[in-house]
Scaffold this active site. Structure first.
Site, short mmCIF file in Angstrom:
data_model
loop_
_atom_site.label_atom_id
_atom_site.label_comp_id
_atom_site.label_asym_id
_atom_site.label_seq_id
_atom_site.Cartn_x
_atom_site.Cartn_y
_atom_site.Cartn_z
N ALA A 52 54.87 -14.91 4.64
CA ALA A 52 54.88 -15.75 3.44
C ALA A 52 53.58 -15.60 2.68
CB ALA A 52 55.09 -17.21 3.82
N ASN A 53 53.56 -16.13 1.48
CA ASN A 53 52.34 -16.20 0.67
C ASN A 53 51.86 -17.65 0.64
OD1 ASN A 53 52.15 -13.55 0.00
ND2 ASN A 53 52.70 -13.81 -2.13
#
Ligand code: C5P
Length: 220
Positions: A29-30
């Site tokens: 994820a970011n």
């Protein structure tokens, strides 16, 4: 009653991170809270715009008066954005994961004693902003974000052309700025005409100013 210059217009806004599954319990994820994207969707709606918000996983409530679509992966976000066309305005704020794993294992990868760690093979995700910026149904106004840690303005400006955007909101997200997940943002507005540097503002204030700027640009 506040003026509603965007009545009759449709905007697509992306927000939040994407989650790219590795296996049923793990993902890539970011670091994005969705605060800025959600605030922009709400600000456009307040100007009378019909807004489709396509958001990755966030803990924020759906903004009032905004049609919100929930997705997990970049590919789902791409599909939801294309399904929401046509639009007058696209504002791509999501921190999309640039890569996903080649396969999403259907079962949990087990940690084995004395075994080497698994190698994650990555492939590139679709670039949603770039796709929309060059789309047959390209919205009149395409806005992107450039979260940078170095050479903020120069890197942001390169994105204007490459992504086919009319406007890039560039911000410094380096360690210590507190922008990722925080409540405030200091941005540079980059257009082919020049650069406008805004002061450090609350994300809601950045959103309100950006919505106003978008309305002004569509009116001319
Ligand atoms: O290339 P970079 O990720 O820095 O570009 C940031 C801009 O591009 C943001 O507007 C982001 O929402 C958009 N983007 C996208 N799809 C991707 C990567 C970035 O829409 N796969």
């Amino acid at each position: 009653e506040a003026p509603k210059p965007l009545v009759g217009r449709h905007a697509i806004v992306t927000s939040g991170p994407t989650h790219e599954p590795i296996d049923p319990v793990r993902y890539i994820a970011n670091r994005s809270s969705g605060r800025q994207g959600h605030a922009i969707a709400a600000a456009l709606a307040r100007l009378g715009c019909s807004v489709t918000l396509v958001t990755g996983p966030v803990t924020l409530p759906d903004p009032a008066g905004v049609e919100t679509k929930h997705v997990e992966t970049a590919r789902e976000m791409m599909a939801a954005v294309e399904a929401a066309l046509p639009a007058d305005i696209a504002v791509m704020v999501a921190a999309v994961a640039d890569w996903r794993t080649v396969f999403d294992e259907g079962h949990k990868i087990k940690k084995q004693a004395n075994a080497a760690p698994p190698a994650l093979q990555l492939v590139e995700n679709p670039d949603i902003l770039k796709t929309i910026g060059h789309h047959a149904q390209r919205p009149k106004l395409v806005v992107g974000f450039a979260a940078e840690t170095d050479d903020v303005e120069q890197n942001g400006r390169a994105k204007l052309a490459r992504k086919g955007a009319d406007l890039i909101v560039a911000n410094d997200v380096g360690h210590g700025t507190g922008v990722m997940g925080g409540a405030r943002n200091q941005v540079h507005i980059l257009t082919p005409e020049g650069t406008d540097t805004w002061p450090d503002l609350d994300k809601d204030e950045v959103a309100a100013r950006l919505a106003k700027l978008i309305a002004d640009k569509l009116a001319t």
